[in-house]
Scaffold this motif. Structure first.
Motif, PDB file in Angstrom:
ATOM      1  N   TYR A   1      34.018 -20.607   3.443  1.00 13.17           N
ATOM      2  CA  TYR A   1      34.018 -21.981   2.910  1.00 13.17           C
ATOM      3  C   TYR A   1      33.115 -22.820   3.795  1.00 13.17           C
ATOM      4  CZ  TYR A   1      37.761 -20.279   0.018  1.00 13.17           C
ATOM      5  OH  TYR A   1      38.468 -19.549  -0.886  1.00 13.17           O
TER       6      TYR A   1
ATOM      7  N   VAL B   1      35.065 -16.048   5.951  1.00 13.44           N
ATOM      8  CA  VAL B   1      36.416 -15.549   5.684  1.00 13.44           C
ATOM      9  C   VAL B   1      36.320 -14.036   5.412  1.00 13.44           C
ATOM     10  CG1 VAL B   1      38.386 -15.697   4.095  1.00 13.44           C
ATOM     11  CG2 VAL B   1      37.134 -17.771   4.725  1.00 13.44           C
TER      12      VAL B   1
ATOM     13  N   PRO C   1      47.672 -10.243   5.624  1.00 12.50           N
ATOM     14  CA  PRO C   1      48.377 -11.453   6.047  1.00 12.50           C
ATOM     15  C   PRO C   1      47.915 -12.685   5.272  1.00 12.50           C
ATOM     16  CG  PRO C   1      46.897 -10.655   7.776  1.00 12.50           C
ATOM     17  CD  PRO C   1      46.862  -9.644   6.688  1.00 12.50           C
ATOM     18  N   SER C   2      48.772 -13.657   5.244  1.00 11.16           N
ATOM     19  CA  SER C   2      48.470 -14.927   4.590  1.00 11.16           C
ATOM     20  C   SER C   2      47.230 -15.544   5.236  1.00 11.16           C
ATOM     21  CB  SER C   2      49.679 -15.832   4.789  1.00 11.16           C
ATOM     22  OG  SER C   2      49.649 -16.838   3.866  1.00 11.16           O
ATOM     23  N   GLY C   3      46.322 -16.042   4.410  1.00 10.16           N
ATOM     24  CA  GLY C   3      45.127 -16.684   4.948  1.00 10.16           C
ATOM     25  C   GLY C   3      44.019 -15.697   5.265  1.00 10.16           C
ATOM     26  N   ALA C   4      44.234 -14.405   4.975  1.00  9.86           N
ATOM     27  CA  ALA C   4      43.219 -13.404   5.303  1.00  9.86           C
ATOM     28  C   ALA C   4      42.018 -13.499   4.361  1.00  9.86           C
ATOM     29  CB  ALA C   4      43.832 -12.004   5.232  1.00  9.86           C
ATOM     30  N   GLY C   5      42.236 -14.042   3.153  1.00 10.06           N
ATOM     31  CA  GLY C   5      41.119 -14.178   2.213  1.00 10.06           C
ATOM     32  C   GLY C   5      41.318 -13.397   0.926  1.00 10.06           C
ATOM     33  N   LYS C   6      42.563 -13.054   0.615  1.00 13.25           N
ATOM     34  CA  LYS C   6      42.836 -12.239  -0.583  1.00 13.25           C
ATOM     35  C   LYS C   6      42.497 -13.030  -1.863  1.00 13.25           C
ATOM     36  CE  LYS C   6      47.180 -11.646   0.554  1.00 13.25           C
ATOM     37  NZ  LYS C   6      47.171 -12.449   1.798  1.00 13.25           N
ATOM     38  N   SER C   7      42.986 -14.278  -1.927  1.00 11.52           N
ATOM     39  CA  SER C   7      42.679 -15.092  -3.117  1.00 11.52           C
ATOM     40  C   SER C   7      41.173 -15.313  -3.207  1.00 11.52           C
ATOM     41  CB  SER C   7      43.366 -16.451  -3.028  1.00 11.52           C
ATOM     42  OG  SER C   7      44.738 -16.274  -2.856  1.00 11.52           O
ATOM     43  N   THR C   8      40.540 -15.466  -2.055  1.00 18.11           N
ATOM     44  CA  THR C   8      39.092 -15.702  -2.043  1.00 18.11           C
ATOM     45  C   THR C   8      38.360 -14.547  -2.729  1.00 18.11           C
ATOM     46  OG1 THR C   8      39.385 -16.943   0.002  1.00 18.11           O
ATOM     47  CG2 THR C   8      37.151 -16.213  -0.512  1.00 18.11           C
TER      48      THR C   8
HETATM   49  P1  ADP Z   1      45.060 -15.517   1.197  1.00 17.87           P
HETATM   50  O1  ADP Z   1      44.927 -15.457  -0.286  1.00 17.87           O
HETATM   51  O2  ADP Z   1      44.831 -14.207   1.846  1.00 17.87           O
HETATM   52  O3  ADP Z   1      46.309 -16.143   1.673  1.00 17.87           O
HETATM   53  P2  ADP Z   1      42.860 -17.355   0.974  1.00 17.87           P
HETATM   54  O4  ADP Z   1      41.813 -16.548   0.322  1.00 17.87           O
HETATM   55  O5  ADP Z   1      43.610 -18.311   0.125  1.00 17.87           O
HETATM   56  O6  ADP Z   1      43.880 -16.419   1.766  1.00 17.87           O
HETATM   57  O7  ADP Z   1      42.201 -18.205   2.163  1.00 17.87           O
HETATM   58  C1  ADP Z   1      41.432 -17.591   3.165  1.00 17.87           C
HETATM   59  C2  ADP Z   1      41.012 -18.640   4.178  1.00 17.87           C
HETATM   60  O8  ADP Z   1      40.148 -19.579   3.587  1.00 17.87           O
HETATM   61  C3  ADP Z   1      42.175 -19.420   4.738  1.00 17.87           C
HETATM   62  O9  ADP Z   1      41.940 -19.615   6.129  1.00 17.87           O
HETATM   63  C4  ADP Z   1      42.138 -20.724   3.998  1.00 17.87           C
HETATM   64  O10 ADP Z   1      42.600 -21.742   4.830  1.00 17.87           O
HETATM   65  C5  ADP Z   1      40.659 -20.883   3.709  1.00 17.87           C
HETATM   66  N1  ADP Z   1      40.453 -21.582   2.426  1.00 17.87           N
HETATM   67  C6  ADP Z   1      40.963 -21.228   1.235  1.00 17.87           C
HETATM   68  N2  ADP Z   1      40.529 -22.057   0.258  1.00 17.87           N
HETATM   69  C7  ADP Z   1      39.716 -22.957   0.862  1.00 17.87           C
HETATM   70  C8  ADP Z   1      38.948 -24.072   0.404  1.00 17.87           C
HETATM   71  N3  ADP Z   1      38.905 -24.434  -0.896  1.00 17.87           N
HETATM   72  N4  ADP Z   1      38.235 -24.771   1.302  1.00 17.87           N
HETATM   73  C9  ADP Z   1      38.240 -24.407   2.613  1.00 17.87           C
HETATM   74  N5  ADP Z   1      38.947 -23.377   3.112  1.00 17.87           N
HETATM   75  C10 ADP Z   1      39.678 -22.645   2.258  1.00 17.87           C
END
Ligand code: ADP
Length: 559
Positions: free
Chosen positions: A346, A352, A371-378
């Motif tokens: 981001y 990420v 782990p949470s915040g690893a970037g799975k949703s990304t």
């Molecule tokens: P997960 O799905 O594994 O919990 P995410 O993919 O949601 O993790 O997020 C990965 C990292 O990117 C996290 O550190 C989160 O804080 C950051 N992040 C997620 N979405 C955004 C965004 N829109 N802008 C900035 N940082 C983001």
């Protein structure tokens, strides 16, 4: 001001209605001036004629009746056409703003709160009604009628024409200019405060449970009150500006009448102007300033309209995070996907994901854990091209997602997001977002796969049952399953699921995963989850760590 000019094309589309309303507004004022002038002349002349039977009552009284009827009809028509054109214009602007918003979501809108967006779409667009109804039309009407009346008065009593011109210049040019300047700060503050007010309401509604649970009502209330106070202060500022303007204009109108009277006394004594004509002239001057009220109100609110136009313009200036390539290639058939040495952050300086590779064959089901915040949703968002990779590439059916039209990509890849919403409407309408052509049998089939079918069958209205705002008539788990059924209905060959069982009880969760293989039969599945997966749910589980995926082949049993 420049931001208002940018809205001109929207005005141009409704030019005919607006011009018609302006002509009617001029006609209304002309009838008003004629009415008062003729009445003054008529009453004075009749009084001076006294008992003499030579005075013709019929023609002037018919004229008075005719003019007052004309004034009523033209004012009514002017209100109808002016508001009609303005409301159509505002509807256009709202559509325009909404269209601009769609490609911005979700990548670009994160920083603007929901309340702020609602405010731009509603309050800011509404504030623009001032521009024509209260500013442009009354000022133009005032100026046109000043010119016409001055021409007439010049022939009758030049001194009155000069007094009129001076007062009208003040009322329709100088005062509006000063009021627009004076109202600028108040307008800016008002639009800002209104946006914060809506933000506070949206936040409080969405976060109501948490606000109550953490006893934060007082803080939420204080935030709302502060915004409300600020809006009230700004409105008072606007009203003060408008009232000051009114006072100035009333004084100018009065002075113009006195000046015309003074100028008329000489000719009256000399017998070059009839007493009744002089009274008619004086009242006609007073009648012209009837239009000054709306001008002052509009000028005082012009600052708010300009601030609103600026806020709308700022939204229009946001560039979408991703845009279709100028010549998109056709997306080949296929349900495979690849990530090749993908890097994304981001903030590009803090990636990420880095050096991430993944290959999923058609019909294969993979789970991504970590782990949470690893970037799975990304990862899922990159697959749907909500953002673009910084390096490497993502392909679907062999095509780089940047080269195909987004609409094609989104037909191929469906996402059940963590925050998938339930929309206001019926259960059926919520489901048919996944496939508008689906019949009830298919809807129930999808509901059964999401284990919600029996619940819906038990409802008196079945698929026609209404679900409230944010799905309030459903439990969190039911809302989740509804969104799941919607995703399963989608004809997409690839389904991305982000924590699909979040909020479900363990039995339903396990049942869902057991059913997933059958529900998604033949489709490629990328599943992000924290849950322990029953055997056979997926073909592979991949662990996201250190910004890349480490593959563990084979299915895992329940943890
Ligand atoms: P997960 O799905 O594994 O919990 P995410 O993919 O949601 O993790 O997020 C990965 C990292 O990117 C996290 O550190 C989160 O804080 C950051 N992040 C997620 N979405 C955004 C965004 N829109 N802008 C900035 N940082 C983001």
């Amino acid at each position: 001001m420049n931001d208002l000019f940018r809205l001109l094309p929207a005005f141009r589309r409704h030019a005919r209605g607006l011009v018609f309303a302006l002509l009617l507004s001029i006609l209304t004022l002309a009838a008003g001036i004629g009415l008062l002038g003729v009445s003054g002349w008529f009453i004075t002349a009749a009084a001076l004629a006294g008992a003499s039977l030579t005075f013709d009552l019929f023609a002037p009284s018919a004229l008075v009746r005719g003019l007052s009827f004309l004034r009523i009809v033209s004012r009514y028509a002017e209100r109808v056409t002016g508001h009609d054109a303005t409301l159509r214009l505002l509807a256009d602007l709202r559509t325009l703003v909404f269209r601009r918003l769609i490609p911005l979501a979700p990548g670009r809108l994160g920083r603007l709160g929901g309340g702020d967006l609602v405010s731009r779409l509603t309050g800011d667009v509404d504030a623009l009604d001032t521009v024509f109804l209260l500013a442009i039309a009354p000022i133009a009407t005032g100026l046109v009628m000043t010119a016409l009346l001055a021409l007439v008065l010049w022939a009758i009593l030049p001194a009155a024409a000069l007094a009129l011109l001076a007062a009208a210049a003040l009322a329709f040019l100088v005062a509006p200019f000063l009021l627009i300047r004076a109202g600028r700060t108040a307008g800016e503050r008002l639009q800002g405060a209104n946006a914060r007010l809506r933000g506070a309401v949206v936040d409080a509604v969405e976060g109501h449970a948490d606000i109550v649970a953490f006893a934060a009502e007082a803080a939420a209330g204080a935030r709302f009150s502060a915004a409300a106070d600020e809006a009230a202060r700004a409105r008072r500022g606007q009203a003060t500006v408008a009232a000051t303007g009114q006072a100035i204009v009333q004084a100018a109108a009065g002075l113009a009448m006195v000046a015309a009277l003074a100028g008329g006394l000489g000719p009256l004594a000399a017998g070059t102007i009839a007493p009744a004509t002089l009274v008619g002239v004086l009242l006609a001057i007073v009648a012209l300033f009837e239009i000054a009220g709306p001008v002052m109100r509009g000028a005082a609110r012009f600052g708010a309209a300009a601030a609103a136009a600026r806020r709308i313009g700022a939204l229009a200036d946001l560039e979408p995070l991703v845009v279709d390539s100028a010549a998109p290639v056709a997306l080949p058939d296929g349900a495979d996907l690849r990530f090749e040495a993908v890097r994304f952050g981001y903030d590009p300086a803090r990636p990420v994901l880095d050096g991430l590779s993944l290959a999923v064959a058609p019909g294969e089901r993979v789970a991504i854990v970590g782990p949470s915040g690893a970037g799975k949703s990304t990862i899922l968002h990159l697959l749907l091209r909500i953002m673009d990779v910084d390096a490497g590439r993502v392909t679907v059916a062999g095509a780089d997602v940047r080269d195909v039209a987004q609409a094609d990509l989104h037909r191929r890849v469906a996402l059940l997001d963590q925050r998938a919403p339930v929309f206001i409407g019926t259960l059926g309408e919520n489901l048919r977002i996944g496939d508008p052509a689906a019949d009830d049998a298919r809807l129930y089939d999808a509901l059964d796969k999401a284990r919600l079918g029996d619940f819906v069958r038990s409802l008196p209205d079945g698929l026609a049952s209404w679900v409230g705002e944010a799905g309030q008539t459903l439990s969190a788990g039911q809302a989740r399953r509804l969104c799941l059924a919607r995703a399963l209905l989608s004809p997409a060959a690839i389904i991305a699921l982000d924590e699909p069982t979040a909020g479900l009880d363990p039995e339903t969760e396990e049942a869902f995963f057991r059913d997933l293989a059958a529900a998604a039969a033949g489709r490629t599945v990328v599943l992000v989850t924290h849950a322990a997966l029953p055997e056979g749910t997926v073909d592979r589980v991949l662990n996201l760590a250190d910004r890349r995926l480490a593959g563990a082949l084979g299915a895992v049993g329940p943890a």
